[in-house]
Motif scaffolding. Structure first.
Motif, PDB file in Angstrom:
ATOM      1  N   ILE A  48       0.841  -1.206   0.000  1.00  0.00           N
ATOM      2  CA  ILE A  48       0.000   0.000   0.000  1.00  0.00           C
ATOM      3  C   ILE A  48       0.870   1.249   0.000  1.00  0.00           C
ATOM      4  O   ILE A  48       0.653   2.176  -0.791  1.00  0.00           O
ATOM      5  CB  ILE A  48      -0.966  -0.007   1.206  1.00  0.00           C
ATOM      6  CG1 ILE A  48      -2.007  -1.110   1.029  1.00  0.00           C
ATOM      7  CG2 ILE A  48      -1.643   1.364   1.372  1.00  0.00           C
ATOM      8  CD1 ILE A  48      -2.796  -1.434   2.294  1.00  0.00           C
ATOM      9  N   GLY A  49       1.864   1.282   0.886  1.00  0.00           N
ATOM     10  CA  GLY A  49       2.757   2.443   0.942  1.00  0.00           C
ATOM     11  C   GLY A  49       3.496   2.666  -0.367  1.00  0.00           C
ATOM     12  O   GLY A  49       3.604   3.798  -0.856  1.00  0.00           O
ATOM     13  N   PHE A  50       4.000   1.575  -0.951  1.00  0.00           N
ATOM     14  CA  PHE A  50       4.720   1.693  -2.215  1.00  0.00           C
ATOM     15  C   PHE A  50       3.788   2.119  -3.342  1.00  0.00           C
ATOM     16  O   PHE A  50       4.159   2.959  -4.174  1.00  0.00           O
ATOM     17  CB  PHE A  50       5.428   0.379  -2.556  1.00  0.00           C
ATOM     18  CG  PHE A  50       6.385   0.507  -3.700  1.00  0.00           C
ATOM     19  CD1 PHE A  50       7.492   1.329  -3.612  1.00  0.00           C
ATOM     20  CD2 PHE A  50       6.174  -0.196  -4.877  1.00  0.00           C
ATOM     21  CE1 PHE A  50       8.382   1.455  -4.679  1.00  0.00           C
ATOM     22  CE2 PHE A  50       7.051  -0.088  -5.944  1.00  0.00           C
ATOM     23  CZ  PHE A  50       8.163   0.743  -5.843  1.00  0.00           C
ATOM     24  N   ASN A  51       2.576   1.572  -3.376  1.00  0.00           N
ATOM     25  CA  ASN A  51       1.614   1.980  -4.404  1.00  0.00           C
ATOM     26  C   ASN A  51       1.282   3.468  -4.291  1.00  0.00           C
ATOM     27  O   ASN A  51       1.091   4.145  -5.296  1.00  0.00           O
ATOM     28  CB  ASN A  51       0.331   1.158  -4.323  1.00  0.00           C
ATOM     29  CG  ASN A  51       0.403  -0.113  -5.126  1.00  0.00           C
ATOM     30  OD1 ASN A  51       1.276  -0.308  -5.946  1.00  0.00           O
ATOM     31  ND2 ASN A  51      -0.531  -1.006  -4.869  1.00  0.00           N
ATOM     32  N   LEU A  52       1.213   3.978  -3.075  1.00  0.00           N
ATOM     33  CA  LEU A  52       0.868   5.383  -2.896  1.00  0.00           C
ATOM     34  C   LEU A  52       2.041   6.322  -3.157  1.00  0.00           C
ATOM     35  O   LEU A  52       1.861   7.400  -3.719  1.00  0.00           O
ATOM     36  CB  LEU A  52       0.324   5.619  -1.484  1.00  0.00           C
ATOM     37  CG  LEU A  52      -1.046   5.026  -1.189  1.00  0.00           C
ATOM     38  CD1 LEU A  52      -1.399   5.211   0.274  1.00  0.00           C
ATOM     39  CD2 LEU A  52      -2.114   5.638  -2.082  1.00  0.00           C
ATOM     40  N   PHE A  53       3.252   5.921  -2.738  1.00  0.00           N
ATOM     41  CA  PHE A  53       4.358   6.870  -2.732  1.00  0.00           C
ATOM     42  C   PHE A  53       5.626   6.419  -3.460  1.00  0.00           C
ATOM     43  O   PHE A  53       6.612   7.150  -3.472  1.00  0.00           O
ATOM     44  CB  PHE A  53       4.716   7.227  -1.285  1.00  0.00           C
ATOM     45  CG  PHE A  53       3.562   7.778  -0.516  1.00  0.00           C
ATOM     46  CD1 PHE A  53       3.031   9.017  -0.833  1.00  0.00           C
ATOM     47  CD2 PHE A  53       2.978   7.043   0.506  1.00  0.00           C
ATOM     48  CE1 PHE A  53       1.950   9.526  -0.129  1.00  0.00           C
ATOM     49  CE2 PHE A  53       1.901   7.549   1.210  1.00  0.00           C
ATOM     50  CZ  PHE A  53       1.383   8.791   0.890  1.00  0.00           C
ATOM     51  N   GLY A  54       5.624   5.257  -4.071  1.00  0.00           N
ATOM     52  CA  GLY A  54       6.810   4.758  -4.752  1.00  0.00           C
ATOM     53  C   GLY A  54       7.253   5.618  -5.922  1.00  0.00           C
ATOM     54  O   GLY A  54       8.431   5.611  -6.288  1.00  0.00           O
ATOM     55  N   PHE A  86      -8.754  -5.266   3.252  1.00  0.00           N
ATOM     56  CA  PHE A  86      -7.735  -5.148   4.293  1.00  0.00           C
ATOM     57  C   PHE A  86      -7.775  -3.752   4.912  1.00  0.00           C
ATOM     58  O   PHE A  86      -7.661  -3.587   6.120  1.00  0.00           O
ATOM     59  CB  PHE A  86      -6.355  -5.422   3.674  1.00  0.00           C
ATOM     60  CG  PHE A  86      -5.200  -5.141   4.579  1.00  0.00           C
ATOM     61  CD1 PHE A  86      -4.765  -6.087   5.490  1.00  0.00           C
ATOM     62  CD2 PHE A  86      -4.531  -3.929   4.516  1.00  0.00           C
ATOM     63  CE1 PHE A  86      -3.692  -5.838   6.334  1.00  0.00           C
ATOM     64  CE2 PHE A  86      -3.457  -3.673   5.343  1.00  0.00           C
ATOM     65  CZ  PHE A  86      -3.039  -4.623   6.257  1.00  0.00           C
ATOM     66  N   ILE A  87      -7.936  -2.733   4.074  1.00  0.00           N
ATOM     67  CA  ILE A  87      -7.946  -1.352   4.558  1.00  0.00           C
ATOM     68  C   ILE A  87      -9.157  -1.116   5.456  1.00  0.00           C
ATOM     69  O   ILE A  87      -9.040  -0.482   6.507  1.00  0.00           O
ATOM     70  CB  ILE A  87      -7.887  -0.356   3.382  1.00  0.00           C
ATOM     71  CG1 ILE A  87      -6.542  -0.529   2.658  1.00  0.00           C
ATOM     72  CG2 ILE A  87      -8.068   1.077   3.858  1.00  0.00           C
ATOM     73  CD1 ILE A  87      -6.405   0.244   1.377  1.00  0.00           C
ATOM     74  N   THR A  88     -10.309  -1.650   5.086  1.00  0.00           N
ATOM     75  CA  THR A  88     -11.496  -1.540   5.943  1.00  0.00           C
ATOM     76  C   THR A  88     -11.244  -2.212   7.285  1.00  0.00           C
ATOM     77  O   THR A  88     -11.564  -1.667   8.337  1.00  0.00           O
ATOM     78  CB  THR A  88     -12.724  -2.171   5.251  1.00  0.00           C
ATOM     79  OG1 THR A  88     -12.988  -1.479   4.038  1.00  0.00           O
ATOM     80  CG2 THR A  88     -13.952  -2.121   6.142  1.00  0.00           C
ATOM     81  N   TYR A  89     -10.672  -3.398   7.244  1.00  0.00           N
ATOM     82  CA  TYR A  89     -10.389  -4.155   8.465  1.00  0.00           C
ATOM     83  C   TYR A  89      -9.540  -3.331   9.431  1.00  0.00           C
ATOM     84  O   TYR A  89      -9.861  -3.197  10.604  1.00  0.00           O
ATOM     85  CB  TYR A  89      -9.688  -5.466   8.112  1.00  0.00           C
ATOM     86  CG  TYR A  89      -9.272  -6.286   9.305  1.00  0.00           C
ATOM     87  CD1 TYR A  89     -10.179  -7.127   9.930  1.00  0.00           C
ATOM     88  CD2 TYR A  89      -7.987  -6.217   9.803  1.00  0.00           C
ATOM     89  CE1 TYR A  89      -9.802  -7.894  11.033  1.00  0.00           C
ATOM     90  CE2 TYR A  89      -7.594  -6.971  10.903  1.00  0.00           C
ATOM     91  CZ  TYR A  89      -8.509  -7.808  11.511  1.00  0.00           C
ATOM     92  OH  TYR A  89      -8.133  -8.550  12.603  1.00  0.00           O
ATOM     93  N   VAL A 144     -12.247   6.018  -1.212  1.00  0.00           N
ATOM     94  CA  VAL A 144     -10.982   6.694  -0.906  1.00  0.00           C
ATOM     95  C   VAL A 144      -9.808   5.852  -1.407  1.00  0.00           C
ATOM     96  O   VAL A 144      -8.842   6.379  -1.975  1.00  0.00           O
ATOM     97  CB  VAL A 144     -10.871   7.002   0.605  1.00  0.00           C
ATOM     98  CG1 VAL A 144      -9.475   7.471   0.971  1.00  0.00           C
ATOM     99  CG2 VAL A 144     -11.912   8.036   1.018  1.00  0.00           C
ATOM    100  N   THR A 145      -9.892   4.541  -1.217  1.00  0.00           N
ATOM    101  CA  THR A 145      -8.840   3.637  -1.689  1.00  0.00           C
ATOM    102  C   THR A 145      -8.699   3.733  -3.203  1.00  0.00           C
ATOM    103  O   THR A 145      -7.585   3.879  -3.729  1.00  0.00           O
ATOM    104  CB  THR A 145      -9.146   2.190  -1.272  1.00  0.00           C
ATOM    105  OG1 THR A 145      -9.205   2.116   0.158  1.00  0.00           O
ATOM    106  CG2 THR A 145      -8.103   1.218  -1.796  1.00  0.00           C
ATOM    107  N   ALA A 146      -9.810   3.644  -3.915  1.00  0.00           N
ATOM    108  CA  ALA A 146      -9.777   3.703  -5.383  1.00  0.00           C
ATOM    109  C   ALA A 146      -9.257   5.054  -5.861  1.00  0.00           C
ATOM    110  O   ALA A 146      -8.403   5.112  -6.763  1.00  0.00           O
ATOM    111  CB  ALA A 146     -11.165   3.430  -5.954  1.00  0.00           C
ATOM    112  N   ALA A 147      -9.740   6.137  -5.264  1.00  0.00           N
ATOM    113  CA  ALA A 147      -9.286   7.474  -5.670  1.00  0.00           C
ATOM    114  C   ALA A 147      -7.788   7.636  -5.436  1.00  0.00           C
ATOM    115  O   ALA A 147      -7.062   8.130  -6.310  1.00  0.00           O
ATOM    116  CB  ALA A 147     -10.064   8.551  -4.906  1.00  0.00           C
TER     117      ALA A 147
END
Length: 122
Positions: A17-23, A78-81, A99-102
């Motif tokens: 998740i971190g890499f997808n957002l900020f890699g 996973f993010i909801t959890y 929010v995840t998709a955006a």
């Protein structure tokens, strides 16, 4: 062993998740980021044809482990959890999905831009 696998899969999830957002931020990792975004999109939208849009194999594996550990009625995400777990309340799953998709599409757009359209400055 299952508890260790659960922790390891949580770490893997957070890294992805971190890499997808900020890699895309670090120039040497931009191509790897684009590949990771592509794999994520393939899971969500191609595997999603058979397993449901937004399908994540890592979540699937982790939910199997959590069920073996006695957790049931797990959300699809996973993010909801973890949003529910961290906040101590049940957050609207549609809101989290949106929010995840955006966030994903913004990061993917930036990745395409920095990999293909941005002029290299020397």
């Amino acid at each position: 062993m299952d508890r260790l696998l659960d922790v390891l899969l949580t770490i893997v999830h957070c890294l992805i998740i971190g890499f997808n957002l900020f890699g895309w931020v670090w120039k040497p990792l931009r191509r790897a980021h684009l590949i990771c975004i592509g794999i994520t999109a393939a899971c969500w939208f191609i595997l999603g044809i058979w397993y449901g849009i937004g399908y994540c194999p890592v979540t699937d594996w982790q939910w199997h482990i959590k069920e073996q550990l006695g957790e049931h009625n797990l959300p699809a995400s996973f993010i909801t959890y973890y949003a529910d777990k961290i906040s101590g309340r049940q957050i609207d799953e549609t809101l989290i999905s949106n929010v995840t998709a955006a966030s994903f599409f913004v990061a993917a757009g930036i990745s395409v831009y920095v990999n293909f359209f941005r002029k290299n400055k020397k």
